[in-house]
Scaffold this active site. Structure first.
Site, PDB file in Angstrom:
ATOM      1  N   ARG A 176       8.207   2.159   3.206  1.00 59.10           N
ATOM      2  CA  ARG A 176       8.494   0.849   3.821  1.00 59.10           C
ATOM      3  C   ARG A 176       9.982   0.747   4.184  1.00 59.10           C
ATOM      4  O   ARG A 176      10.353   0.230   5.242  1.00 59.10           O
ATOM      5  CB  ARG A 176       8.069  -0.269   2.857  1.00 59.10           C
ATOM      6  CG  ARG A 176       8.109  -1.650   3.465  1.00 59.10           C
ATOM      7  CD  ARG A 176       7.376  -2.676   2.623  1.00 59.10           C
ATOM      8  NE  ARG A 176       8.061  -2.957   1.366  1.00 59.10           N
ATOM      9  CZ  ARG A 176       7.614  -3.806   0.443  1.00 59.10           C
ATOM     10  NH1 ARG A 176       6.480  -4.455   0.622  1.00 59.10           N
ATOM     11  NH2 ARG A 176       8.289  -4.012  -0.671  1.00 59.10           N
ATOM     12  N   LYS A 189      11.722  -5.207   6.157  1.00 61.61           N
ATOM     13  CA  LYS A 189      12.185  -5.956   4.977  1.00 61.61           C
ATOM     14  C   LYS A 189      13.702  -6.056   5.067  1.00 61.61           C
ATOM     15  O   LYS A 189      14.447  -5.286   4.468  1.00 61.61           O
ATOM     16  CB  LYS A 189      11.724  -5.231   3.709  1.00 61.61           C
ATOM     17  CG  LYS A 189      11.716  -6.132   2.502  1.00 61.61           C
ATOM     18  CD  LYS A 189      10.842  -5.575   1.423  1.00 61.61           C
ATOM     19  CE  LYS A 189      11.110  -6.204   0.081  1.00 61.61           C
ATOM     20  NZ  LYS A 189      11.175  -7.651   0.064  1.00 61.61           N
TER      21      LYS A 189
HETATM   22  N1  PMP Z   1       6.593 -11.461   0.457  1.00 64.43           N
HETATM   23  C1  PMP Z   1       7.942 -11.515   0.505  1.00 64.43           C
HETATM   24  C2  PMP Z   1       8.577 -12.377   1.529  1.00 64.43           C
HETATM   25  C3  PMP Z   1       8.695 -10.765  -0.407  1.00 64.43           C
HETATM   26  O1  PMP Z   1      10.034 -10.807  -0.362  1.00 64.43           O
HETATM   27  C4  PMP Z   1       8.043  -9.982  -1.376  1.00 64.43           C
HETATM   28  C5  PMP Z   1       8.851  -9.209  -2.390  1.00 64.43           C
HETATM   29  N2  PMP Z   1       9.279  -7.984  -1.889  1.00 64.43           N
HETATM   30  C6  PMP Z   1       6.646  -9.943  -1.381  1.00 64.43           C
HETATM   31  C7  PMP Z   1       5.947 -10.699  -0.449  1.00 64.43           C
HETATM   32  C8  PMP Z   1       5.883  -9.083  -2.339  1.00 64.43           C
HETATM   33  O2  PMP Z   1       6.006  -7.735  -1.956  1.00 64.43           O
HETATM   34  P1  PMP Z   1       5.953  -6.551  -3.027  1.00 64.43           P
HETATM   35  O3  PMP Z   1       4.675  -6.657  -3.744  1.00 64.43           O
HETATM   36  O4  PMP Z   1       6.096  -5.314  -2.218  1.00 64.43           O
HETATM   37  O5  PMP Z   1       7.106  -6.780  -3.946  1.00 64.43           O
END
Ligand code: PMP
Length: 293
Positions: A53, A152
């Protein structure tokens, strides 16, 4: 933990010395990307997925990470070891680096690579027993065709505005709708609703980050024999769900028991949510890249 050491500019430095320039475009423009990763008992959970990612985010914004995946993996492992950490949270931050005051990213010659590791407790353990009360925010998720949540990026102001709304409402998290009014996600976590034993989470294209915990939960649910699928839904569907929970690297799987004053189900973390949480906590102990061989 020994004195905290942070990887910055190619070396491990003490926390108080871990400083970056005010000319870094990560600071000036939110021009950069990040990842949040967990290490559980010396196993880094789904590191490869997080790094894919990260490198896809970098590709999307034309940011050149000065290490390949293997080198970055070694840096992460060395930083965890230097901090003598068994379990905790890893924050990777890659910024465009130092430029001038103008926005032009091509004037930034070297990306800044930062790795921070810390012990973590996001929500107190009791909240996993009681579940969360949350609200829906008036702030809309930024549109996927404007700034894709798949990148991200360090541009988290949209999420910060949602967190402000949660704070003002006196709750730990708030839900974002997309501009069509469909439920997207929380400020830093994904949402699942459960109706008639089916688990449903919004698809990425409506504006939700395709969270790695979310993907792991879809797998856990299916392996336990539940139907788990992506679909669009509105606040109404949340209010009338049998169970609701949030997922995220930091939050793991946490029940929601009230949304905008509507009690969800029995008002307690539901049976399926607890089953999924248990299944998730089992896989984090098994999967992963080993830090200490
Ligand atoms: N949505 C957002 C906006 C986030 O910042 C996160 C945290 N990274 C998540 C969802 C959850 O993603 P993950 O399970 O990869 O941490």
């Amino acid at each position: 933990m020994t004195e905290q050491l942070i990887f910055l500019a190619g070396q491990l430095v003490k926390k108080q010395d871990a400083k970056i320039s005010v000319y870094d475009h990560g600071f000036l423009y939110g021009d950069g990307i990040f990842e949040g990763i967990r290490v559980y008992n010396g196993n880094i959970f789904r590191l490869e997925e997080h790094l894919i990612r990260l490198y896809e985010s970098a590709q999307s914004i034309m940011l050149s990470i000065p290490y390949n995946i293997d080198e970055l993996t070694t840096i992460i492992i060395d930083t965890i070891k230097a901090n003598e950490l068994q379990s905790g949270y890893i924050r990777l931050v890659i910024t465009r680096g130092i430029g001038d005051l103008g926005i032009d990213p091509f004037k930034c010659k070297n990306a800044s690579v930062i790795v921070i590791v810390e012990p973590l407790a996001l929500f107190p353990e009791e909240l996993y027993q009681t579940g969360l009360k949350i609200v829906s925010a008036s702030t809309r998720r930024n549109r996927s065709d404007v700034l894709s949540p798949k990148t991200k990026s360090l541009n988290y102001l949209n999420n910060v505005l949602v967190k402000i709304e949660a704070n003002l409402a006196g709750v730990p998290e708030a839900l974002m709708m997309n501009t069509d009014g469909y439920v997207a996600e929380g400020s830093a976590d994904n949402i699942f609703i459960i109706k008639n034993k089916e688990l449903i989470t919004p698809p990425g294209y409506i504006g939700a980050l395709e969270g790695i915990t979310r993907n792991a939960v879809l797998e856990v649910a299916r392996s336990k024999g539940y139907v788990a699928r992506e679909d669009v839904f509105t606040r109404h569907d949340v209010y009338v769900a049998d169970e609701v929970f949030l997922t995220g690297t930091a939050a793991e799987v946490i029940a929601v028991i009230e949304v905008d004053g509507r009690i969800i189900g029995s008002g307690k973390p539901g049976e399926i949510t607890n089953d999924i949480l248990q299944g998730f906590r089992e896989i984090v102990e098994l999967d992963g890249v080993k830090v200490y061989k």
